[in-house]
Design a protein around this motif. Structure first.
Motif, PDB file in Angstrom:
ATOM      1  N   ILE A 136       0.994  -1.192  -0.023  1.00 59.13           N
ATOM      2  CA  ILE A 136      -0.119  -0.018   0.145  1.00 59.13           C
ATOM      3  C   ILE A 136       0.789   1.441   0.038  1.00 59.13           C
ATOM      4  O   ILE A 136       0.594   2.215  -0.675  1.00 59.13           O
ATOM      5  N   ASP A 137       1.879   1.255   0.864  1.00 63.21           N
ATOM      6  CA  ASP A 137       2.854   2.337   0.879  1.00 63.21           C
ATOM      7  C   ASP A 137       3.448   2.488  -0.519  1.00 63.21           C
ATOM      8  O   ASP A 137       3.528   3.832  -0.912  1.00 63.21           O
ATOM      9  N   PHE A 138       3.858   1.552  -1.263  1.00 66.18           N
ATOM     10  CA  PHE A 138       4.672   1.937  -2.525  1.00 66.18           C
ATOM     11  C   PHE A 138       3.395   2.403  -3.637  1.00 66.18           C
ATOM     12  O   PHE A 138       3.683   3.494  -4.084  1.00 66.18           O
ATOM     13  N   ALA A 139       2.202   2.097  -3.431  1.00 61.66           N
ATOM     14  CA  ALA A 139       1.049   2.490  -4.479  1.00 61.66           C
ATOM     15  C   ALA A 139       0.888   3.882  -4.123  1.00 61.66           C
ATOM     16  O   ALA A 139       0.837   4.514  -4.830  1.00 61.66           O
ATOM     17  N   LEU A 140       0.935   4.233  -2.710  1.00 60.69           N
ATOM     18  CA  LEU A 140       0.469   5.601  -2.511  1.00 60.69           C
ATOM     19  C   LEU A 140       1.785   6.721  -2.810  1.00 60.69           C
ATOM     20  O   LEU A 140       1.499   7.699  -3.266  1.00 60.69           O
ATOM     21  N   GLU A 141       2.985   6.302  -2.590  1.00 62.08           N
ATOM     22  CA  GLU A 141       4.108   6.950  -2.719  1.00 62.08           C
ATOM     23  C   GLU A 141       4.453   6.994  -4.413  1.00 62.08           C
ATOM     24  O   GLU A 141       5.077   7.951  -4.951  1.00 62.08           O
ATOM     25  N   ALA A 142       4.074   6.074  -5.160  1.00 60.06           N
ATOM     26  CA  ALA A 142       4.589   6.032  -6.482  1.00 60.06           C
ATOM     27  C   ALA A 142       3.445   6.144  -7.654  1.00 60.06           C
ATOM     28  O   ALA A 142       3.604   5.934  -8.932  1.00 60.06           O
ATOM     29  N   ALA A 143       2.280   6.472  -7.250  1.00 55.95           N
ATOM     30  CA  ALA A 143       1.305   6.138  -8.294  1.00 55.95           C
ATOM     31  C   ALA A 143       0.230   7.548  -7.909  1.00 55.95           C
ATOM     32  O   ALA A 143       0.216   8.262  -6.983  1.00 55.95           O
ATOM     33  N   ASP A 144      -0.567   7.932  -9.124  1.00 53.29           N
ATOM     34  CA  ASP A 144      -1.361   9.144  -8.981  1.00 53.29           C
ATOM     35  C   ASP A 144      -2.881   8.452  -8.744  1.00 53.29           C
ATOM     36  O   ASP A 144      -3.591   9.036  -8.077  1.00 53.29           O
ATOM     37  N   ARG A 193      -4.400   5.704   3.750  1.00 55.35           N
ATOM     38  CA  ARG A 193      -3.648   4.696   3.887  1.00 55.35           C
ATOM     39  C   ARG A 193      -4.482   3.709   4.709  1.00 55.35           C
ATOM     40  O   ARG A 193      -4.836   2.730   4.487  1.00 55.35           O
ATOM     41  N   SER A 194      -5.268   4.186   5.694  1.00 56.55           N
ATOM     42  CA  SER A 194      -5.998   3.466   6.550  1.00 56.55           C
ATOM     43  C   SER A 194      -7.158   3.111   5.952  1.00 56.55           C
ATOM     44  O   SER A 194      -7.611   1.931   6.300  1.00 56.55           O
ATOM     45  N   LEU A 202      -7.357   2.287   2.795  1.00 58.23           N
ATOM     46  CA  LEU A 202      -6.977   1.035   1.844  1.00 58.23           C
ATOM     47  C   LEU A 202      -6.928  -0.198   2.717  1.00 58.23           C
ATOM     48  O   LEU A 202      -7.218  -1.003   2.387  1.00 58.23           O
ATOM     49  N   GLU A 203      -6.178   0.132   3.917  1.00 54.49           N
ATOM     50  CA  GLU A 203      -5.858  -0.993   5.069  1.00 54.49           C
ATOM     51  C   GLU A 203      -7.349  -1.901   5.266  1.00 54.49           C
ATOM     52  O   GLU A 203      -7.603  -2.992   5.231  1.00 54.49           O
ATOM     53  N   ASN A 204      -8.312  -0.688   5.602  1.00 51.82           N
ATOM     54  CA  ASN A 204      -9.476  -1.144   5.871  1.00 51.82           C
ATOM     55  C   ASN A 204     -10.399  -1.892   4.839  1.00 51.82           C
ATOM     56  O   ASN A 204     -10.971  -3.083   5.014  1.00 51.82           O
ATOM     57  N   LEU A 205     -10.039  -1.489   3.766  1.00 54.33           N
ATOM     58  CA  LEU A 205     -10.509  -2.234   2.463  1.00 54.33           C
ATOM     59  C   LEU A 205     -10.184  -3.299   2.534  1.00 54.33           C
ATOM     60  O   LEU A 205     -10.917  -4.387   2.039  1.00 54.33           O
ATOM     61  N   PHE A 206      -8.872  -3.592   2.493  1.00 53.03           N
ATOM     62  CA  PHE A 206      -8.037  -4.941   2.438  1.00 53.03           C
ATOM     63  C   PHE A 206      -8.567  -5.775   3.466  1.00 53.03           C
ATOM     64  O   PHE A 206      -8.870  -6.989   3.243  1.00 53.03           O
ATOM     65  N   LEU A 207      -8.644  -5.223   4.570  1.00 57.63           N
ATOM     66  CA  LEU A 207      -9.298  -6.227   5.760  1.00 57.63           C
ATOM     67  C   LEU A 207     -10.470  -6.681   5.454  1.00 57.63           C
ATOM     68  O   LEU A 207     -10.836  -7.839   5.717  1.00 57.63           O
ATOM     69  N   GLY A 208     -11.494  -5.899   4.944  1.00 59.89           N
ATOM     70  CA  GLY A 208     -12.628  -6.193   4.415  1.00 59.89           C
ATOM     71  C   GLY A 208     -12.627  -7.385   3.388  1.00 59.89           C
ATOM     72  O   GLY A 208     -13.271  -8.319   3.389  1.00 59.89           O
ATOM     73  N   LEU A 209     -11.678  -7.311   2.382  1.00 66.05           N
ATOM     74  CA  LEU A 209     -11.629  -8.362   1.583  1.00 66.05           C
ATOM     75  C   LEU A 209     -11.205  -9.683   1.959  1.00 66.05           C
ATOM     76  O   LEU A 209     -11.599 -10.700   1.479  1.00 66.05           O
ATOM     77  N   ASP A 210     -10.235  -9.439   3.005  1.00 66.27           N
ATOM     78  CA  ASP A 210      -9.577 -10.596   3.735  1.00 66.27           C
ATOM     79  C   ASP A 210     -10.877 -11.460   4.290  1.00 66.27           C
ATOM     80  O   ASP A 210     -10.980 -12.653   4.182  1.00 66.27           O
TER      81      ASP A 210
END
Lengths: 246, 254
Positions: free
Chosen positions: A202-210, A231-232, A234-242
């Motif tokens: 997630i960090d890479f995505a937020l730092e390197a993408a628009d 970031r949070s 996106l993390e919550n979204l991932f936890l939901g998918l999990d």
């Protein structure tokens, strides 16, 4: 920002057989549509098995969709016109272990000239930054993974591609190596290159993408500009998918 | 003429992996052969014994080399993650196959030339003779190597690794069995079954047609048109296998 479409995918479906002996197929891409404008940097996130790699392979012309349409700069994916305008850095670096740094780059430079591609020299400084501390004479078999990845990045850049596909570019690299990759991607963004990156970070995505797109079970579940999502979230979204998966 | 870079890469990789080191083994085998031939009663018998053995060894070394160079050529690229990069960014699928095949052809030719020089030199140094027909046999063995190599390439991309190895071996064996097939067909006693078997055999490459050594050793003449026909026959099979490989690669997902 230019409005030319770099990547256009419409209603892409792809399914694979569970087993070569069985006719039953499971869907990997479900009516996936995505449009990326030129000079945009997009990160694709998603859990394992979400369809990220299959979708990238379809964009590269390595996998053929069951239905739907894919175009790269208005040319069919996998066509010569599409191939000439893109570069691809895979997760595992390409190794020709008997070649030295310069022979490796020369070999791929000659493959580009074989394809009739004319090179712009704007990326030369960036290439020098990448390969500067890689030994000139030693064969690739003696390089570390970071060196190989940087040399492969240089291979991609010497083609001067307008669209660059990166598949998990920071995986297996030490923190400095990861920071270097982020720095290079950001420099490429400044130079107006279109970047498409598959990542688990997630960090890479937020730092390197628009823009960040989250895939799950072959569908897009989120497609937002990085500035509009935290970031949070996106993390919550991932936890939901999990939790859906388990 | 400028060689495609992918073709040169095949040759460079073979040299880097010391594949051409098989010539050391070949020299040892030639020495053994010379000492074995010394047991014959006169110089002519010794020379013929060496020629017979030398040609057989050359045939085995050339064919084995051709198979070992060609068989892993695409499989290794796939395994080592090179194929995806080559095909997505640099070359079309058919071009990839053809350039690689050309590289394999050049490597096989280079190896074959070295083996032939070693055989001819040994014969000339030890027996002070060199029959002209040896060049024809060299050419026939080279053609057979190329046919087998192209078959190995085709089977390596179409079948699993194990099945491809088995099938290449099977194709080689059955292609050399044609010498005996008419005898077995006659023994069958059923003309229809015999006809079916013979026709089925004609669908596979017949490697026995390349075996010119025995004809020359028994002082039979081989007409020039036969060599020409042999070259066309081999080219036909090579084209069939390469075309099959290209078509398969065009449809294959990676």
């Amino acid at each position: 920002m230019s409005s030319e479409i770099a990547i256009f995918a419409s209603q892409v479906k792809k399914s694979f057989r569970k087993n070569p002996r069985h006719k039953e197929k499971f869907p990997v891409l479900n009516n996936l549509s995505l449009s990326v404008t030129k000079s945009q940097s997009i990160a694709i996130l998603g859990p394992n098995g979400a369809g990220k790699t299959t979708f990238m392979k379809a964009l590269l012309g390595l996998v053929f969709p069951d239905s739907g349409q894919i175009q790269i700069f208005s040319h069919p994916a996998g066509s010569q016109m599409a191939r000439q305008r893109l570069g691809f850095l895979s997760e595992l670096p390409l190794i020709l272990d008997f070649l030295s740094r310069q022979s490796f780059l020369n070999h791929f430079a000659s493959l580009i000239s074989d394809a009739g591609h004319s090179k712009d020299n704007t990326l030369d400084t960036l290439i020098q930054d990448l390969i500067g501390n890689i030994p000139i004479d030693l064969p690739m078999s003696s390089y570390s993974k970071g060196m190989m990845q940087r040399l492969n990045f240089a291979r991609v850049l010497q083609k001067d591609p307008e669209l660059i596909f990166l598949d998990e570019p920071a995986t297996g690299l030490d923190p400095i190596g990861q920071l270097n990759i982020v720095r290079i991607v950001n420099r490429l963004r400044e130079l107006g290159r279109t970047i498409y990156v598959n990542t688990h970070s997630i960090d890479f995505a937020l730092e390197a993408a628009d823009r960040v797109v989250v895939l799950h079970q072959g569908r897009i579940v989120t497609d937002q500009m990085c500035k509009d999502i935290s970031r949070s979230e996106l993390e919550n979204l991932f936890l939901g998918l999990d939790s859906i998966r388990s | 003429m400028k060689l495609p870079k992918l073709s040169l890469l095949v040759l460079k990789e073979c040299i880097a992996k010391n594949v051409l080191g098989i010539h050391l083994f070949y020299i040892i085998v030639l020495f053994l052969l010379i000492s074995f031939a010394q047991g014959a009663p006169d110089v002519f018998a010794r020379r013929d014994l060496f020629l017979d053995g030398g040609m057989t060894v050359l045939f085995l070394f050339s064919l084995f080399f051709a198979m070992t160079v060609t068989f892993p050529m695409i499989l290794l690229d796939l395994k080592e993650n090179r194929l995806m990069i080559f095909l997505s960014t640099y070359v079309s699928r058919s071009r990839y196959v053809l350039h690689k095949a050309l590289g394999a052809g050049i490597t096989i030719a280079l190896n074959h030339i070295i083996l032939c020089i070693l055989t001819s030199l040994s014969l000339y140094i030890v027996y002070e003779t060199h029959p002209q027909w040896m060049f024809t046999v060299y050419w026939a063995i080279f053609l057979e190597s190329l046919v087998l190599a192209s078959a190995a390439l085709f089977l390596s991309v179409t079948l699993s690794r194990f099945m491809a190895m088995m099938s290449t071996g099977f194709l080689f064996l059955i292609g050399h069995f044609t010498y005996y097939i008419e005898y077995y067909v006659n023994q069958l006693g059923n003309p229809l079954a015999g006809k079916i078997i013979l026709n089925l055999y004609s669908l596979l490459p017949n490697f026995e047609v390349f075996g010119l050594k025995n004809a020359f050793l028994t002082a039979k003449t081989v007409p020039d048109f036969y060599i020409l026909w042999l070259s066309v026959y081999a080219s036909g099979w090579i084209l069939v296998f390469l075309l099959g490989t290209c078509l398969w690669m065009e449809k294959k997902e990676f």
